[in-house]
Write an enzyme that holds these catalytic residues in place. Structure first.
Site, PDB file in Angstrom:
ATOM      1  N   SER A 137       9.802  -2.759  15.756  1.00  0.00           N
ATOM      2  CA  SER A 137      10.782  -3.852  15.825  1.00  0.00           C
ATOM      3  C   SER A 137      12.155  -3.323  16.267  1.00  0.00           C
ATOM      4  O   SER A 137      12.277  -2.777  17.353  1.00  0.00           O
ATOM      5  CB  SER A 137      10.848  -4.573  14.469  1.00  0.00           C
ATOM      6  N   ASP A 234       3.180 -12.833  17.517  1.00  0.00           N
ATOM      7  CA  ASP A 234       4.435 -12.398  16.890  1.00  0.00           C
ATOM      8  C   ASP A 234       5.411 -13.567  16.892  1.00  0.00           C
ATOM      9  O   ASP A 234       5.869 -13.998  17.950  1.00  0.00           O
ATOM     10  CB  ASP A 234       5.011 -11.209  17.677  1.00  0.00           C
ATOM     11  N   HIS A 264       3.825  -9.833  13.872  1.00  0.00           N
ATOM     12  CA  HIS A 264       4.986  -8.979  14.054  1.00  0.00           C
ATOM     13  C   HIS A 264       4.837  -7.597  13.426  1.00  0.00           C
ATOM     14  O   HIS A 264       5.133  -6.591  14.057  1.00  0.00           O
ATOM     15  CB  HIS A 264       6.234  -9.661  13.504  1.00  0.00           C
TER      16      HIS A 264
END
Length: 290
Positions: A137, A234, A264
């Site tokens: 991320s 996601d 995610h």
């Protein structure tokens, strides 16, 4: 532009497994022996918060894991990578950014610039030799910034749900009226399933500072191998960001791997296996080149 190879998860895994090498690594070995887990250490920095980290010494290239916003070094991906690196005898380092996990500092006072400095300190002072940076991320954004700043310490990049520029882009995509309201309020509240409160709060100062670190507006001067894994489901960071990164990096060796049902965090068993297989393939590639 970089050459981008799109592979389905099934095809990518079968290719890697058919090459031998990693096929012998059993599920039990992936899960690892928790009795040999690394211990937490603390790195002191002049006039800066101490950083908590765990390190396994071993061969080069090493692997450094960069967690996501609000996360820490004890997540499933970070733990699995330690067991994998230990099993191969390669060095591994995971740590908590300022204001995260066991490190000192306050999360709300951190910035992209703050955490970039954390990553560079780790590469300069704690990691030996070239590293494969694995960023999850926002860690994927920081991974790119570190690769630009320390090309000599970056052997390869593996982005998991890479969130390059994401907060800035998402804020700027709001209507002008909404942005003005948030600017007057001084903060932006973003709903999330990944915190106990159910939301993250970002100050306008945080977003303005983050703009200084955006990388998708021009070619990204990264020439090492790059692997980008993203889930099509996601809901936090759109998968097309990984595509944008792939299009902008200067490296001729770029693969984008899209998981049809991936979310995610990419923390399902098969997600973690794919991450580990991808890193193993890179280690094999890099050591063969040497």
């Amino acid at each position: 532009m970089a050459a981008v190879a799109l592979r389905s998860c099934r095809r990518g895994l079968s290719q890697i497994l058919s090459n031998g090498g990693f096929a012998a690594l059993s599920t039990k070995r992936l899960e690892g022996d928790r009795r040999h887990k690394s211990t937490v250490q603390y790195a002191s920095r002049p006039e800066l918060p101490k950083l908590a980290y765990r390190r396994v010494k071993g061969k080069s290239p090493g692997v450094v894991f960069l967690p996501g916003y609000g996360s820490n070094m004890n997540g499933q991906k970070a733990e699995a990578l330690e067991e994998f690196c230990r099993s191969l005898g390669h060095s591994y380092l995971r740590f908590d950014y300022t204001g995260h996990g066991a490190s000192e500092g306050v999360l709300a006072e951190g910035t992209i610039g703050t955490w970039k400095k954390d990553v560079l300190f780790v590469l300069d002072e704690l990691a030996e030799g070239p590293q494969i940076l694995v960023g999850s991320s926002i860690g994927g954004w920081l991974m790119l910034l570190a690769a630009i700043a320390r090309p000599e310490k970056t052997a390869a990049l593996v982005g998991i749900s890479t969130a390059a520029d994401h907060l800035v882009t998402a804020f700027n995509s709001l209507s002008l009226e909404t942005r003005k309201e948030l600017e007057e309020k001084g903060e932006w509240t973003v709903p999330t399933k990944h915190s106990e409160e159910g939301f993250y709060k970002f100050s306008m100062d945080f977003l303005r500072e983050a703009e200084n670190h955006c990388v998708l507006q021009s070619p990204i001067p990264v020439t090492c191998p790059v692997r980008l894994i993203h889930g099509l489901k996601d809901e936090d960071v759109p998968w097309h960001i990984s595509m944008q990164v792939a299009e902008r990096v200067l490296s001729p060796d770029v693969d984008v791997i899209l998981r049809r049902h991936g979310q995610h965090r990419m923390s399902e068993k098969d997600d973690i296996k794919l991450m580990v297989y991808t890193i193993d393939d890179l280690i094999d590639k890099l050591t063969t080149l040497v």
